[in-house]
Enzyme design. Sequence first.
Site, short mmCIF file in Angstrom:
data_model
loop_
_atom_site.label_atom_id
_atom_site.label_comp_id
_atom_site.label_asym_id
_atom_site.label_seq_id
_atom_site.Cartn_x
_atom_site.Cartn_y
_atom_site.Cartn_z
N ARG A 23 -0.62 -8.61 13.50
CA ARG A 23 -1.18 -7.62 12.58
C ARG A 23 -1.91 -8.30 11.42
NH1 ARG A 23 4.15 -5.38 11.37
NH2 ARG A 23 3.25 -3.99 9.82
N ARG B 263 -9.75 0.64 9.31
CA ARG B 263 -9.24 -0.70 9.55
C ARG B 263 -10.25 -1.59 10.24
NH1 ARG B 263 -3.57 0.58 9.21
NH2 ARG B 263 -2.14 -1.03 9.78
N ARG C 80 11.70 -6.04 5.59
CA ARG C 80 11.45 -4.63 5.30
C ARG C 80 12.36 -3.69 6.10
NH1 ARG C 80 5.38 -2.39 5.39
NH2 ARG C 80 5.44 -2.85 7.61
N LYS D 90 0.83 -1.21 0.00
CA LYS D 90 0.00 0.00 0.00
C LYS D 90 0.87 1.26 0.00
CE LYS D 90 -2.35 -0.73 3.79
NZ LYS D 90 -1.76 -1.99 4.27
N ARG E 93 11.23 -1.55 11.21
CA ARG E 93 10.13 -1.01 12.01
C ARG E 93 10.01 -1.79 13.31
NH1 ARG E 93 4.85 0.15 8.36
NH2 ARG E 93 3.93 -0.74 10.24
P1 AMP Z 1 0.76 0.61 9.14
O1 AMP Z 1 1.94 1.49 8.91
O2 AMP Z 1 -0.44 0.99 8.34
O3 AMP Z 1 1.07 -0.86 9.06
O4 AMP Z 1 0.32 0.86 10.68
C1 AMP Z 1 1.21 0.60 11.74
C2 AMP Z 1 0.49 0.62 13.07
O5 AMP Z 1 -0.12 1.89 13.29
C3 AMP Z 1 -0.66 -0.39 13.22
O6 AMP Z 1 -0.22 -1.70 13.55
C4 AMP Z 1 -1.45 0.25 14.36
O7 AMP Z 1 -0.81 0.09 15.62
C5 AMP Z 1 -1.36 1.74 13.98
N1 AMP Z 1 -2.45 2.13 13.05
C6 AMP Z 1 -2.33 2.55 11.76
N2 AMP Z 1 -3.53 2.82 11.22
C7 AMP Z 1 -4.44 2.53 12.19
C8 AMP Z 1 -5.86 2.57 12.24
N3 AMP Z 1 -6.60 2.95 11.18
N4 AMP Z 1 -6.46 2.19 13.39
C9 AMP Z 1 -5.75 1.82 14.47
N5 AMP Z 1 -4.41 1.73 14.48
C10 AMP Z 1 -3.75 2.09 13.36
#
Ligand code: AMP
Length: 233
Positions: free
Chosen positions: A179, A96, A135, A17, A168
């Site tokens: 996740r 989400r 990553r 994404k 990360r």
């Molecule tokens: P990502 O970079 O999209 O994989 O997001 C990394 C982390 O940020 C996730 O595992 C959550 O802890 C938090 N996060 C990102 N977007 C959301 C969301 N829409 N709702 C809740 N937590 C989020």
Amino acid sequence: MAGRCHVILIGPQGSGKGTQAARIAAPLGLVHVATGDLFRQLMTRDDDLAREVRSYYDRGELVPDDVTLRVLLSRLDELERAMPNYRGALLDGYPRNRSQAEALDRVLQDRGDTIAAVVHLAVPRAVLIERLSGRLICPQCGATYHRVFAPPRVEGLCDQCGAALVQRTDDTPEAIARRLDTYEQQTAPLLEYYRQRGLVLDIDGNQPIDEVTQAILSALEPVLGDPARCRSS
Ligand code: AMP
């Protein structure tokens, strides 16, 4: 300008994404808004909100909905002020779960905005685990790399800004598994929610990066150019 025209990207962690959003946002006149990036930026601060977000983030759990919505809205408000003519946001990582999707509908309705399309990037779980465990990200500019599939030109350093790359904090095997489970249980069902409204564009994310980009652009361009789908076009 009345009525922004937003696009949502839905796909599991590691489906590409962020990589694709960075490539398609500008050509489509959209601004990439990633809640994960907003949280990573927020966690560089040293205050109670940053500590609260970190406690969820590092375990690979979702940050509470109210906090997430506040962070998203403050970014959308900032865009309204900074870029009065922007077409819409390319939402990456939001919504989400069902309650976030319903909150988004309410918020967009209040603003007179629409969702033009939901791009679904599909990738098998085994491929995702392989991608996520290798990553690397740039803590300074957010660029992403992969130890094997997309290494930087100089080992350990960002091609774009030269900063030292890091893994990360939520790309550990336990957090990756959590996740992906959360995605299956809470996020994937949203596809049905949006499918009923005819918004979903399914894209095979298990192809070379350029081919995925091309597939997304070909699917989205007609939608964004259709005044019935996108009032601000
Ligand atoms: P990502 O970079 O999209 O994989 O997001 C990394 C982390 O940020 C996730 O595992 C959550 O802890 C938090 N996060 C990102 N977007 C959301 C969301 N829409 N709702 C809740 N937590 C989020």
